[in-house]
Design an enzyme around this catalytic site. Structure first.
Site, short mmCIF file in Angstrom:
data_model
loop_
_atom_site.label_atom_id
_atom_site.label_comp_id
_atom_site.label_asym_id
_atom_site.label_seq_id
_atom_site.Cartn_x
_atom_site.Cartn_y
_atom_site.Cartn_z
N LYS A 55 9.03 -12.15 5.79
CA LYS A 55 8.23 -12.74 6.87
C LYS A 55 8.77 -12.39 8.26
O LYS A 55 8.03 -12.34 9.22
CB LYS A 55 8.18 -14.26 6.71
CG LYS A 55 7.48 -14.73 5.43
CD LYS A 55 5.97 -14.57 5.51
CE LYS A 55 5.28 -15.12 4.27
NZ LYS A 55 3.83 -14.87 4.25
N GLU A 105 1.63 -21.37 11.11
CA GLU A 105 1.48 -22.20 9.92
C GLU A 105 2.53 -21.74 8.92
O GLU A 105 3.03 -20.60 9.02
CB GLU A 105 0.08 -22.01 9.31
CG GLU A 105 -0.06 -20.84 8.32
CD GLU A 105 0.18 -19.46 8.95
OE1 GLU A 105 -0.04 -19.31 10.16
OE2 GLU A 105 0.60 -18.53 8.22
N SER A 112 10.14 -10.17 -2.57
CA SER A 112 9.79 -10.58 -1.21
C SER A 112 10.75 -11.58 -0.57
O SER A 112 10.88 -11.63 0.65
CB SER A 112 8.37 -11.15 -1.18
OG SER A 112 8.24 -12.19 -2.13
C1 LIG Z 1 9.21 -15.15 -0.37
C2 LIG Z 1 7.73 -15.13 -0.21
N1 LIG Z 1 7.01 -14.20 -0.87
C3 LIG Z 1 5.67 -14.15 -0.77
C4 LIG Z 1 4.97 -15.05 0.01
C5 LIG Z 1 3.47 -14.96 0.05
O1 LIG Z 1 2.97 -14.51 1.26
P1 LIG Z 1 2.34 -13.06 1.41
O2 LIG Z 1 1.32 -12.94 0.33
O3 LIG Z 1 1.74 -13.07 2.76
O4 LIG Z 1 3.43 -12.08 1.27
C6 LIG Z 1 5.67 -16.03 0.72
C7 LIG Z 1 4.95 -16.99 1.57
O5 LIG Z 1 5.48 -17.90 2.12
C8 LIG Z 1 7.08 -16.07 0.62
O6 LIG Z 1 7.81 -16.99 1.27
#
Ligand SMILES: Cc1ncc(COP(=O)(O)O)c(C=O)c1O
Length: 392
Positions: free
Chosen positions: A90, A112, A378
């Site tokens: 993020k 948000e 992620s």
């Molecule tokens: C670690 C992590 N992965 C994935 C996501 C999902 O968001 P996005 O689909 O925008 O990557 C989030 C959302 O808060 C997150 O904190």
């Protein structure tokens, strides 16, 4: 076909656009007119790239997961977005958007957050760059992601609970949009995913595209080929997935896999599997697939992971789904938990619950021995420890 960027009106095929109340029009139009010129300028890129390298800690490693590869009899590489400063992808977007907001003369930032990672990233960027920060967060998410709430407070952000609907991410977005309508001149809304009215999906995808840019460079060095056979990522709104797919969507030989939150199961009435259950609709300013009743009421989603607990999906991904450019899997809560425990045991890495959905694809799909399979990790699992300990 070009899957990467939308047309001048913000459409990816039939999905996207900007469906906004009149009060928001000046803000959105200001962004539409200026975002590309600003973010592509030399001055912006110098400041942004320097921060990505020296503050965020990029490039993140592309790690060959030997033990996981042995278990699944294929070659698995993990893109370690969990090692970024603040613990998830993020920050790539939050820093970019706060830098952009400063150049637009804004002094107040709103955001948000679901899992709290985007809130923490935005509060971090605001602390660094000296801007006021207000974060909207669903009441349920405030309870289940308590460590991130504490971090945001320490970083100086004000957290406003969203108490309507399912008290989760969708409701936080509604509150943030309401705030933006009331404060159009001073405020920039740092949207945390590839959702919202044009130009947000494109803006966020561009800031996250550093993920696939690095994967290409790293794979070339490690395997001699810059393209993997498969790229896999979880999809909430879809920002880590858009970043991981970005430089591969127009490369035909790369197979793309997205993992959505199946909650208690697609048939259970308690899930967030938008591509399986959604229909064409407008949510939070763009036309996309939305989980909704026949008369257009949004269906309250459910996922064990706050970051995937969203009844929509970004237009970039709706287009990949419609064109069958990406294959979508629905991963249930229990499957995600088991994959998180497995990665921890085999590789000594505790993933975020969201990322665990991407890992769970390994149990659903057969890969060949020589396939190079890249999974976007992620985020890290610190924020989810309470949930993990309940299920250990
Ligand atoms: C670690 C992590 N992965 C994935 C996501 C999902 O968001 P996005 O689909 O925008 O990557 C989030 C959302 O808060 C997150 O904190």
């Amino acid at each position: 076909m070009n899957y990467k960027n939308p047309d001048e009106y913000g459409y990816y095929g039939e999905f996207g656009g900007a469906f906004i109340p009149e009060m928001l029009y000046p803000n959105v139009e200001e962004l539409q007119k200026n975002y590309l010129e600003i973010i592509e300028s030399e001055g912006f890129q110098q400041e942004y790239q320097d921060l990505l390298k020296n503050y965020v800690g990029r490039a993140t490693p592309l790690y060959y997961a030997k033990n996981l590869s042995e278990k699944y009899k294929t070659k698995i590489y993990l893109k370690r977005e969990d090692l970024n400063h603040t613990g998830a992808h993020k920050i790539n977007n939050a820093l970019g958007q706060v830098l952009l907001a400063k150049r637009l003369g804004k002094t107040r930032i709103i955001a948000e957050t679901g899992a709290g990672q985007h809130g923490v990233a935005t509060a971090t960027a605001c602390a660094l760059l000296g801007l006021e920060c207000i974060v909207y967060m669903g009441e349920i998410d405030i309870q289940r992601q308590a460590p991130n709430v504490a971090r945001m407070k320490m970083l100086g952000a004000r957290i406003i609970p969203a108490t309507s609907g399912s008290k989760t991410l969708k409701d936080a977005v509604n509150e943030a949009l309401r705030d933006w309508i009331n404060n159009p001149v001073t405020t920039h809304y740092v949207i945390g995913s590839v959702v919202g009215p044009h130009p947000f999906p494109d803006l966020v995808a561009r800031f996250q595209s550093v993920i696939s840019k690095e994967i290409k460079e790293q794979l070339l060095i490690q395997t001699g080929n810059e393209n993997p056979d498969y790229i896999i990522a979880c999809v909430g709104g879809g920002s880590n997935a858009a970043g991981a797919f970005y430089h591969f969507v127009n490369e035909k030989e790369v197979k793309i896999i997205a993992a959505e939150a199946g909650g208690f199961g697609i048939e259970s009435g308690k899930s967030a599997a938008t591509t399986f259950l959604g229909t064409l609709g407008v949510l939070h300013g763009s036309k996309s697939l939305v989980m909704q009743t026949e008369d257009g009421q949004v269906i309250e989603p459910h996922s064990i992971s706050a970051g995937l607990d969203y009844p929509g999906i970004g237009p970039f991904h709706a287009h990949l789904f419609k064109e069958k450019r990406a294959e979508f899997f629905s991963i249930n809560d229990e499957e995600a938990l088991q994959s998180a425990f497995e990665l921890t045991k085999l590789e000594g890495i505790i993933p975020a619950l969201e990322s665990a959905h991407a890992l769970a694809v390994l149990d659903k799909k057969e890969f060949n021995e020589n396939d190079n399979v890249v999974i976007c990790l992620s985020g890290r699992g610190d924020k989810d420890m309470e949930t993990y300990l309940k299920h250990l």
